[in-house]
Write an enzyme that holds these catalytic residues in place. Structure first.
Site, PDB file in Angstrom:
ATOM      1  N   LYS A  22       0.834  -1.215   0.000  1.00  0.00           N
ATOM      2  CA  LYS A  22       0.000   0.000   0.000  1.00  0.00           C
ATOM      3  C   LYS A  22       0.865   1.260   0.000  1.00  0.00           C
ATOM      4  CE  LYS A  22      -2.464  -0.980   3.730  1.00  0.00           C
ATOM      5  NZ  LYS A  22      -1.857  -2.259   4.151  1.00  0.00           N
ATOM      6  N   ARG A  97      -9.966   0.130   8.383  1.00  0.00           N
ATOM      7  CA  ARG A  97      -9.400  -1.158   8.785  1.00  0.00           C
ATOM      8  C   ARG A  97     -10.455  -2.032   9.474  1.00  0.00           C
ATOM      9  NH1 ARG A  97      -3.832   0.239   8.548  1.00  0.00           N
ATOM     10  NH2 ARG A  97      -2.512  -1.155   9.724  1.00  0.00           N
ATOM     11  N   ARG A 141      11.534  -5.766   5.363  1.00  0.00           N
ATOM     12  CA  ARG A 141      11.341  -4.338   5.105  1.00  0.00           C
ATOM     13  C   ARG A 141      12.253  -3.460   5.981  1.00  0.00           C
ATOM     14  NH1 ARG A 141       5.364  -1.994   4.678  1.00  0.00           N
ATOM     15  NH2 ARG A 141       5.187  -2.344   6.915  1.00  0.00           N
ATOM     16  N   ARG A 174      11.161  -0.961  11.330  1.00  0.00           N
ATOM     17  CA  ARG A 174      10.080  -0.368  12.128  1.00  0.00           C
ATOM     18  C   ARG A 174       9.793  -1.261  13.320  1.00  0.00           C
ATOM     19  NH1 ARG A 174       5.085   1.064   8.312  1.00  0.00           N
ATOM     20  NH2 ARG A 174       4.058  -0.303   9.781  1.00  0.00           N
ATOM     21  N   ARG A 185      -0.123  -8.495  13.626  1.00  0.00           N
ATOM     22  CA  ARG A 185      -0.737  -7.564  12.662  1.00  0.00           C
ATOM     23  C   ARG A 185      -1.472  -8.328  11.568  1.00  0.00           C
ATOM     24  NH1 ARG A 185       3.984  -4.313  10.524  1.00  0.00           N
ATOM     25  NH2 ARG A 185       2.452  -3.131   9.361  1.00  0.00           N
TER      26      ARG A 185
END
Ligand code: AMP
Length: 241
Positions: A22, A97, A141, A174, A185
């Site tokens: 996204k 969400r 990531r 992160r 998540r």
């Protein structure tokens, strides 16, 4: 490009699991259509960084990888969408969400955007990626704390070690990209956000895009979806350029 900048795009709602791309795709849409990206994750992280009241309230949930309570989201999102730069359109990345957030957003847009306004109806795009691919994308990531560029140590590593190609900053992981948080998540996504897909699908508003492919191919598909959505509404006489 000048044409893209001149016309209304309307709201673009990007849905997809964490790691579906996204953020990356939002940046491509921003560059092409010149509308702002509204990332609720980024807005919340900014509140935490600034130490606001909201920032304090959301920290625990975010650190665990849980969703923040719906009620804490609404004011923040409404305030941002009322900014003048959102009038021609915007990309929502990470919102809605939950089904309740989707209902709230429909009501908000109806009340504040579609009455006496030139805004187009939202286009809802689902970035569809399988679970194994998501895990690799999330655990790999890294982002640059200086320029915000995103890398992946498996698929798009930086040229040198863990340093940004553009400004040499040390790339960071992160907090919520740690593996145990990632699993949480993804679980939250299945439980809370899958129903959002059903919400839009039931209304015939959901367009799915296979997002396991190379980012540029996914971007081309997304532009195609947005362009036909805009053209369709222009054909119906709802678009006023
Ligand atoms: P993201 O950067 O979109 O992956 O979001 C990071 C975290 O911010 C999520 O794991 C949630 O804790 C919180 N968050 C972001 N958007 C929402 C939302 N629409 N509703 C609830 N929590 C959110």
């Amino acid at each position: 490009m000048a044409n893209e900048a001149a016309r209304n795009v309307g709201p673009v709602i990007l849905l997809g699991a964490p790691g579906a791309g996204k953020g990356t795709q939002s940046k491509a849409i921003v560059a092409h259509y010149l509308v702002p990206q509204i990332s609720t994750g980024d807005l919340l992280r900014e509140h935490m960084r600034r130490g606001t009241d909201l920032g304090h309230k959301v920290r625990a949930a975010m650190d665990r990888g849980d969703l923040v309570a719906d009620e804490l989201m609404y004011d923040m999102v409404a305030t941002r969408l009322r900014e003048p730069d959102c009038r021609r359109g915007f990309i929502l990345d990470g919102f809605p969400r939950t089904s309740r957030q989707a209902e709230w957003l429909d009501a908000f847009l109806k009340k504040e955007f579609f009455e006496n306004s030139e805004t187009l109806q939202p286009v809802v795009i689902h970035l569809d990626v399988d679970y194994t691919q998501l895990l690799l994308r999330l655990t790999g990531r890294r982002s640059c704390p200086t320029c915000g560029r995103i890398y992946n140590v498996h698929f798009q590593p930086p040229r040198y070690d863990e340093l940004c190609d553009l400004d040499g900053s040390k790339l960071i992981l992160r907090d919520d990209d740690r593996e145990e948080v990632i699993r949480q998540r993804l679980e939250e996504y299945e439980m809370q956000t899958r129903p959002v897909l059903e919400y839009y699908r039931a209304q015939g508003r959901l367009v799915s895009v296979t997002a396991s492919r190379a980012p540029e191919e996914v971007t081309a598909q997304i532009f195609g979806v947005i362009d036909s959505h805009v053209a369709l509404q222009a054909g119906r006489g709802t678009a006023r350029e």
